[in-house]
Design an enzyme around this catalytic site. Sequence first.
Site, PDB file in Angstrom:
ATOM      1  N   THR A 133     -47.041   2.033  46.397  1.00 11.94           N
ATOM      2  CA  THR A 133     -46.419   2.083  47.843  1.00 11.94           C
ATOM      3  C   THR A 133     -45.044   1.219  47.939  1.00 11.94           C
ATOM      4  OG1 THR A 133     -46.675   1.454  50.093  1.00 11.94           O
ATOM      5  CG2 THR A 133     -47.792   0.183  48.404  1.00 11.94           C
ATOM      6  N   ASP A 134     -44.206   1.813  48.909  1.00 11.18           N
ATOM      7  CA  ASP A 134     -42.812   0.971  49.149  1.00 11.18           C
ATOM      8  C   ASP A 134     -43.178  -0.234  49.553  1.00 11.18           C
ATOM      9  OD1 ASP A 134     -43.668   1.667  51.856  1.00 11.18           O
ATOM     10  OD2 ASP A 134     -41.798   2.828  52.108  1.00 11.18           O
ATOM     11  N   GLU A 135     -44.648  -0.602  49.982  1.00 14.87           N
ATOM     12  CA  GLU A 135     -44.723  -1.864  50.829  1.00 14.87           C
ATOM     13  C   GLU A 135     -44.590  -3.018  50.271  1.00 14.87           C
ATOM     14  OE1 GLU A 135     -47.505  -1.929  54.125  1.00 14.87           O
ATOM     15  OE2 GLU A 135     -47.231   0.216  54.532  1.00 14.87           O
ATOM     16  N   TYR A 159     -52.858  -5.845  52.095  1.00 11.89           N
ATOM     17  CA  TYR A 159     -52.656  -4.538  51.933  1.00 11.89           C
ATOM     18  C   TYR A 159     -51.699  -4.585  50.593  1.00 11.89           C
ATOM     19  CZ  TYR A 159     -51.047   0.154  50.694  1.00 11.89           C
ATOM     20  OH  TYR A 159     -50.884   1.257  50.276  1.00 11.89           O
ATOM     21  N   LYS A 163     -51.915  -4.311  46.389  1.00 12.49           N
ATOM     22  CA  LYS A 163     -50.928  -3.155  45.763  1.00 12.49           C
ATOM     23  C   LYS A 163     -50.090  -3.873  44.823  1.00 12.49           C
ATOM     24  CE  LYS A 163     -51.400   0.656  45.939  1.00 12.49           C
ATOM     25  NZ  LYS A 163     -52.342   1.870  45.380  1.00 12.49           N
TER      26      LYS A 163
HETATM   27  P1  NAD Z   1     -56.893   7.217  51.663  1.00 13.29           P
HETATM   28  O1  NAD Z   1     -57.428   5.795  52.269  1.00 13.29           O
HETATM   29  O2  NAD Z   1     -56.707   8.157  52.519  1.00 13.29           O
HETATM   30  O3  NAD Z   1     -57.976   7.567  50.368  1.00 13.29           O
HETATM   31  C1  NAD Z   1     -58.259   6.498  49.441  1.00 13.29           C
HETATM   32  C2  NAD Z   1     -59.519   7.074  48.669  1.00 13.29           C
HETATM   33  O4  NAD Z   1     -59.938   6.156  47.756  1.00 13.29           O
HETATM   34  C3  NAD Z   1     -60.736   7.577  49.432  1.00 13.29           C
HETATM   35  O5  NAD Z   1     -61.220   9.061  49.108  1.00 13.29           O
HETATM   36  C4  NAD Z   1     -61.737   6.519  49.080  1.00 13.29           C
HETATM   37  O6  NAD Z   1     -63.087   7.001  49.084  1.00 13.29           O
HETATM   38  C5  NAD Z   1     -61.393   6.124  47.646  1.00 13.29           C
HETATM   39  N1  NAD Z   1     -61.816   4.884  47.101  1.00 13.29           N
HETATM   40  C6  NAD Z   1     -61.658   3.712  47.831  1.00 13.29           C
HETATM   41  N2  NAD Z   1     -62.210   2.735  47.082  1.00 13.29           N
HETATM   42  C7  NAD Z   1     -62.489   3.378  46.017  1.00 13.29           C
HETATM   43  C8  NAD Z   1     -62.970   2.648  44.763  1.00 13.29           C
HETATM   44  N3  NAD Z   1     -63.367   1.398  44.557  1.00 13.29           N
HETATM   45  N4  NAD Z   1     -63.377   3.516  43.703  1.00 13.29           N
HETATM   46  C9  NAD Z   1     -63.144   5.074  43.990  1.00 13.29           C
HETATM   47  N5  NAD Z   1     -62.625   5.406  44.957  1.00 13.29           N
HETATM   48  C10 NAD Z   1     -62.452   4.812  46.124  1.00 13.29           C
HETATM   49  O7  NAD Z   1     -55.604   6.604  50.925  1.00 13.29           O
HETATM   50  P2  NAD Z   1     -54.249   7.417  50.808  1.00 13.29           P
HETATM   51  O8  NAD Z   1     -53.459   7.475  51.927  1.00 13.29           O
HETATM   52  O9  NAD Z   1     -54.647   8.937  50.256  1.00 13.29           O
HETATM   53  O10 NAD Z   1     -53.534   6.718  49.457  1.00 13.29           O
HETATM   54  C11 NAD Z   1     -53.636   7.213  48.417  1.00 13.29           C
HETATM   55  C12 NAD Z   1     -52.985   6.144  47.239  1.00 13.29           C
HETATM   56  O11 NAD Z   1     -51.607   6.071  47.616  1.00 13.29           O
HETATM   57  C13 NAD Z   1     -53.265   4.611  47.607  1.00 13.29           C
HETATM   58  O12 NAD Z   1     -53.416   4.024  46.321  1.00 13.29           O
HETATM   59  C14 NAD Z   1     -52.069   4.106  48.422  1.00 13.29           C
HETATM   60  O13 NAD Z   1     -51.933   2.768  48.122  1.00 13.29           O
HETATM   61  C15 NAD Z   1     -51.159   5.090  47.806  1.00 13.29           C
HETATM   62  N6  NAD Z   1     -49.951   5.129  48.795  1.00 13.29           N
HETATM   63  C16 NAD Z   1     -50.137   5.785  50.065  1.00 13.29           C
HETATM   64  C17 NAD Z   1     -49.257   5.928  51.222  1.00 13.29           C
HETATM   65  C18 NAD Z   1     -49.465   6.971  52.482  1.00 13.29           C
HETATM   66  O14 NAD Z   1     -48.540   6.867  53.275  1.00 13.29           O
HETATM   67  N7  NAD Z   1     -50.771   7.245  52.723  1.00 13.29           N
HETATM   68  C19 NAD Z   1     -47.951   5.896  50.701  1.00 13.29           C
HETATM   69  C20 NAD Z   1     -47.647   5.332  49.526  1.00 13.29           C
HETATM   70  C21 NAD Z   1     -48.472   5.066  48.492  1.00 13.29           C
HETATM   71  O1  DAU Z   2     -45.223   2.679  53.524  1.00 11.97           O
HETATM   72  C1  DAU Z   2     -46.143   3.408  52.903  1.00 11.97           C
HETATM   73  C2  DAU Z   2     -47.466   2.992  53.468  1.00 11.97           C
HETATM   74  O2  DAU Z   2     -47.488   3.661  54.719  1.00 11.97           O
HETATM   75  C3  DAU Z   2     -48.738   3.106  52.634  1.00 11.97           C
HETATM   76  O3  DAU Z   2     -48.839   2.543  51.630  1.00 11.97           O
HETATM   77  C4  DAU Z   2     -49.940   2.825  53.506  1.00 11.97           C
HETATM   78  O4  DAU Z   2     -51.219   3.195  52.748  1.00 11.97           O
HETATM   79  C5  DAU Z   2     -49.931   3.637  54.557  1.00 11.97           C
HETATM   80  O5  DAU Z   2     -51.135   3.442  55.625  1.00 11.97           O
HETATM   81  C6  DAU Z   2     -48.778   3.437  55.451  1.00 11.97           C
HETATM   82  O6  DAU Z   2     -48.780   2.141  56.173  1.00 11.97           O
HETATM   83  P1  DAU Z   2     -47.980   1.910  57.433  1.00 11.97           P
HETATM   84  O7  DAU Z   2     -48.813   0.668  57.999  1.00 11.97           O
HETATM   85  O8  DAU Z   2     -46.452   2.035  57.439  1.00 11.97           O
HETATM   86  O9  DAU Z   2     -48.575   3.069  58.265  1.00 11.97           O
HETATM   87  P2  DAU Z   2     -49.491   3.225  59.707  1.00 11.97           P
HETATM   88  O10 DAU Z   2     -49.564   4.779  60.116  1.00 11.97           O
HETATM   89  O11 DAU Z   2     -50.582   2.422  59.839  1.00 11.97           O
HETATM   90  O12 DAU Z   2     -48.160   2.836  60.673  1.00 11.97           O
HETATM   91  C7  DAU Z   2     -46.802   3.300  60.870  1.00 11.97           C
HETATM   92  C8  DAU Z   2     -46.177   2.443  61.836  1.00 11.97           C
HETATM   93  O13 DAU Z   2     -46.703   2.772  63.092  1.00 11.97           O
HETATM   94  C9  DAU Z   2     -46.180   1.059  61.528  1.00 11.97           C
HETATM   95  O14 DAU Z   2     -44.820   0.584  61.841  1.00 11.97           O
HETATM   96  C10 DAU Z   2     -47.362   0.703  62.759  1.00 11.97           C
HETATM   97  C11 DAU Z   2     -47.165   1.455  63.678  1.00 11.97           C
HETATM   98  N1  DAU Z   2     -48.360   2.009  64.408  1.00 11.97           N
HETATM   99  C12 DAU Z   2     -49.496   2.255  63.743  1.00 11.97           C
HETATM  100  C13 DAU Z   2     -50.656   2.615  64.254  1.00 11.97           C
HETATM  101  C14 DAU Z   2     -51.771   2.913  63.723  1.00 11.97           C
HETATM  102  C15 DAU Z   2     -48.182   1.942  65.876  1.00 11.97           C
HETATM  103  O15 DAU Z   2     -47.218   1.681  66.589  1.00 11.97           O
HETATM  104  N2  DAU Z   2     -49.348   2.100  66.508  1.00 11.97           N
HETATM  105  C16 DAU Z   2     -50.468   2.437  65.715  1.00 11.97           C
HETATM  106  O16 DAU Z   2     -51.497   2.748  66.664  1.00 11.97           O
END
Ligand code: NAD
Ligand code: DAU
Length: 355
Positions: A133-135, A159, A163
Site C-alpha cells: 500500500t501507499d500508506e 495497519y 504492512k
Molecule cells: P480485504 O480486507 O478486502 O481482503 C483481505 C483478504 O485476506 C480476505 O479475503 C481475508 O479473508 C484474507 N485473509 C486475512 N487474513 C488472512 C490470513 N491470515 N491468511 C489467509 N487469508 C487471510 O483486503 P483488500 O482491500 O482486498 O486488500 C488486499 C491487499 O491489498 C492487502 O494486502 C492490502 O494491504 C492491499 N492494498 C489494499 C488497498 C485498498 O484500497 N483496499 C490499496 C493498496 C493495497
Molecule cells: O491507501 C491505500 C489504503 O486505502 C489501503 O492500504 C487500505 O487497505 C484501505 O482500507 C484504504 O485505507 P483508507 O484509510 O484510506 O480507506 P478508508 O476507506 O477507510 O477511508 C478513506 C478516507 O475516508 C480516509 O481519509 C478516512 C475517511 N473516512 C472513512 C470512513 C470509513 C471517512 O471520512 N468516513 C468513514 O466513515
Amino acid sequence: MTILVTGGAGFIGSNFVLDWLAQSAEPVINLDALTYAGNRQNLVALDDDARHIFVHGDIGDFDRVAKLLAEHQPRAVLNFAAESHVDRSIHGPEDFIQTNIVGTFRLLEAVRAYHGQLPAAAKNAFRFLHVSTDEVYGSLGQADPAFRETHRYEPNSPYSASKAASDHLVRAYHHTYGLPVLTTNCSNNYGPYHFPEKLIPLVIHNALAGKPLPIYGDGQQIRDWLYVKDHCSAIRRVLEAGRLGETYNVGGWNEKANLEVVHTLCAILDELSPRADGQSYATQITFVTDRPGHDRRYAIDASKLERELGWKPAETFETGIRKTVQWYLDHQDWVANVTSGAYKQWVGQQYGAAA
Ligand code: NAD
Ligand code: DAU
C-alpha cells in the site's frame, strides 16, 4: 503452470482471480482464511470452473502452505492476504501484527523452502509478488510531490506499520536469500466487492439505507483513487515483466478530498436512484469525530511503472466511480448479505464441510 494467490476472497483478491481467469487458462490456487473480509460469494461464478481451486487456510500456517506448494508446484505466489482496514487496526492491532507481519513471515519461509529445491529453470522463472500500500510512506503536505518508490517509510497507523514491516521482510528475503520478489505499493482502490466498512461502499450503502454519511474531521483529507481492475492489470504486468527485487508504485493520478468524493457519489445516486422525497443524498452528510492519527494526504507517482512496463490505468475517476455506483445498485443482494452477516452462513450452506 499454476499461480497461488493468497487472500483471493477479499475485495482486491477476488477481482484479481476473476480477471485472471477471464484472460488466462492458467489455474489459480486461492488460499484464504475467510476472515470477516473474505467472502466466497464473490467467487460464485467460478464454482464450476476447474481452474479455480479454493483452499480455506491461513498464510501463517507453515505446514499447510508448504504442502500446498509441494502439491501444486506454482510458478508464482501473489500475496494479497492481510488485515486491511485502518479503523479496525486502531481499535485492535493484534490481528494486523499476526497476519500482516507474522503471517507474511511464515509464508515467506514456506516459499523460501519450496523455491530452494526447485530445478534451475523453475527456480529462475519463479516469482513472489507482495501486494502492498501507499500508506507505508506516511502522510504528505499539501504542496509535497507525490510518493515515489524512493520515499522513506513513515507509517502512521498500526495497519500501515504492519504492512511496512511485511514489505521490509519481503525485501530482506530477496537481499539475503535471493528469493525472486516483486512488491507493488498501490493507492486507494474502489470498485465491485468492496466491503462496506470502507468510505466509498459505506457511503453508497448508507445513502440508499437513509442513514448518515459519516465524514471524519473536516473531510479535506486527500486520497488517490484507482479503480480496482486497474490495480489488477498493474499486478499482472509487474508479475510478467517486473525487475526482481524492485518495488512499483501503482496509482491513477486521481487525488480527491473525501468530501468531494462523497458529493460525487451523492450526485450520481441522485441521478441513478433519486430519493423518494426529491431531496439530494447530500443532505445525509454528517461530520463526525476524526480518525486518530488520520493521514492528511496520499498521492502516488506511478511513472516508474508506466515508463518501465508500459502500464496505464484504463479508467478515470469519473468513469470508474459511475461503474462502481451502478454495480452497487445492481448488487444490493450482495450488500445485504454482507451487512447482515448472511454471507458467512451462506458459505456453510453452499460448500458444507469443504467451506
Ligand atoms: P480485504 O480486507 O478486502 O481482503 C483481505 C483478504 O485476506 C480476505 O479475503 C481475508 O479473508 C484474507 N485473509 C486475512 N487474513 C488472512 C490470513 N491470515 N491468511 C489467509 N487469508 C487471510 O483486503 P483488500 O482491500 O482486498 O486488500 C488486499 C491487499 O491489498 C492487502 O494486502 C492490502 O494491504 C492491499 N492494498 C489494499 C488497498 C485498498 O484500497 N483496499 C490499496 C493498496 C493495497
Ligand atoms: O491507501 C491505500 C489504503 O486505502 C489501503 O492500504 C487500505 O487497505 C484501505 O482500507 C484504504 O485505507 P483508507 O484509510 O484510506 O480507506 P478508508 O476507506 O477507510 O477511508 C478513506 C478516507 O475516508 C480516509 O481519509 C478516512 C475517511 N473516512 C472513512 C470512513 C470509513 C471517512 O471520512 N468516513 C468513514 O466513515
